[in-house]
Design an enzyme around this catalytic site. Structure first.
Site: not given
Ligand code: PMP
Length: 365
Positions: A103, A172, A196
């Site tokens: 991520w 994040d 989550k």
């Molecule tokens: N950052 C993290 C730590 C994630 O776990 C995720 C998605 N699982 C995202 C960003 C991206 O999120 P989205 O699918 O809502 O764009």
């Protein structure tokens, strides 16, 4: 079936039963109005109250200081990758990214569309560790330093807040928000997709320090401009009203259940139970992540010895499903098993998984 599955999914993930029951109870007639909250204007006083209450609860549950604003965005975590760059990058045109997994790498690539991205350390071929901060190559005049507090796919979590010598720190926390007490004053911006630990998909929480609002690039879409969203209390345009409503119920649930300190305590207890099980398995179960950065939220492991035995892992998933344990498959990019232990997952559910793991080892070794 009305029996709840044991849901170890990485997101969208398990929500507290009590929250779903309340949403069910109010689904057809919110506050006896004869219509669902889904069917009501986002300009109604009912929605305004939910929106304000949810923002107040973020402030209360996380002890957010007065000089920070709380915003709700759409566009998911991925939208926030771009929003952060477009709101913060203009200061010097450079930002530092700490890439420790899937991520943060995606965030760095997105940010590179809007400025110069400096990697604080080389991207690992195989994630599973965090280089010591003393070795990081940070840019003194960076607009911000970015990191992912918990890598959902890889199972890597920072157990400290990085020091940036005055450069705004951006985190994040999509998969770790409200699972741990944090000193908000150490951050410039925190972002978290809700799906989550704190709600359903559709809303992203942004906690931003006052002085970082109002510097968006001209090209920044109005739905991502922190100043515009702030000025409109996150109702600039139609929000994901039902998602915010459910998220607000989750905040109430967290508050009722001991707040963030209790979520933190439970997260340690739950994850420790799994890590201990692996440690005591004589190598049958193994975790590929360095011990100093193992995640409390997403626990990846291999079955059948080092590197994992793929056939045995397939069998593991089949037998788990028979016991009503779901969404345990590791991310397609890393394989193996991954158990996600978000706030709504109980210790008893983790214990059921551990019992199964012990039995499975007995049967297959
Ligand atoms: N950052 C993290 C730590 C994630 O776990 C995720 C998605 N699982 C995202 C960003 C991206 O999120 P989205 O699918 O809502 O764009």
């Amino acid at each position: 079936s009305l029996n709840a599955a044991l849901n170890f999914g990485a997101g969208p993930a398990k929500l507290p039963r009590e929250v779903l029951l309340q949403a069910q109870d109010e689904l057809l007639s919110y506050k006896n109005m004869g219509m669902s909250i889904m069917e009501m204007s986002h300009r109604s006083k009912e929605y305004a109250q939910i929106n304000t209450n949810a923002q107040n609860l973020v402030r209360e549950l996380l002890n957010v200081p007065d000089n920070y604003k709380i915003l709700f965005l759409q566009g998911g975590g991925t939208g926030a990758f771009a929003a952060i760059a477009m709101n913060l990058m203009s200061k010097t045109g450079i930002a530092d990214y700490c890439v420790t997994g899937t991520w943060s790498l995606k965030a760095a690539k997105e940010a590179a569309k809007y400025g110069t991205v400096n990697y604080a350390f080389p991207v690992a071929k195989k994630p599973g560790y965090i280089p010591d901060p003393s070795t990081w190559n940070l840019t003194p005049n960076a607009s911000y330093v970015y990191y992912c507090a918990n890598e959902t796919v890889d199972g890597v979590e920072y157990h400290y807040i990085p020091e940036t010598n005055g450069v705004p720190l951006v985190a994040d926390m999509s998969s770790s928000i409200m699972t741990k007490e944090i000193d908000i004053s150490k951050f410039g911006v925190i972002m978290a997709g809700a799906q989550k630990n704190i709600g359903p998909a559709g809303v992203t929480v942004i906690i931003v320090r006052d002085d970082l609002i109002g510097n968006a690039m001209k090209i920044c879409p109005s739905v991502f401009d922190f100043k515009n969203i702030e000025a409109n209390q996150s109702i600039h345009n139609t929000p994901a009203t039902f998602s915010v409503y459910v998220m607000n119920l989750v905040f109430e649930w967290i508050k009722k259940n001991g707040g963030v300190p209790e979520m933190e305590k439970q997260s340690l207890r739950k994850s420790q139970h799994l890590y201990d099980t692996m440690k005591n398995s004589g190598g049958f179960y193994s975790c590929p992540i360095n011990e100093n950065c193992r995640s409390r939220m997403n626990v990846p492991f291999r079955v059948g010895g080092d590197g994992g035995d793929e056939a045995l892992e397939k069998q593991f998933l089949v037998e788990a499903e028979r016991l009503n344990m779901h969404q345990l498959k590791g991310h397609r990019s890393v394989g193996g098993i991954r158990a996600s232990l978000y706030n709504a997952v109980t210790y008893e559910e983790v214990d059921a998984l551990v019992s199964f793991m012990l039995q499975f080892q007995k049967n297959h070794s």
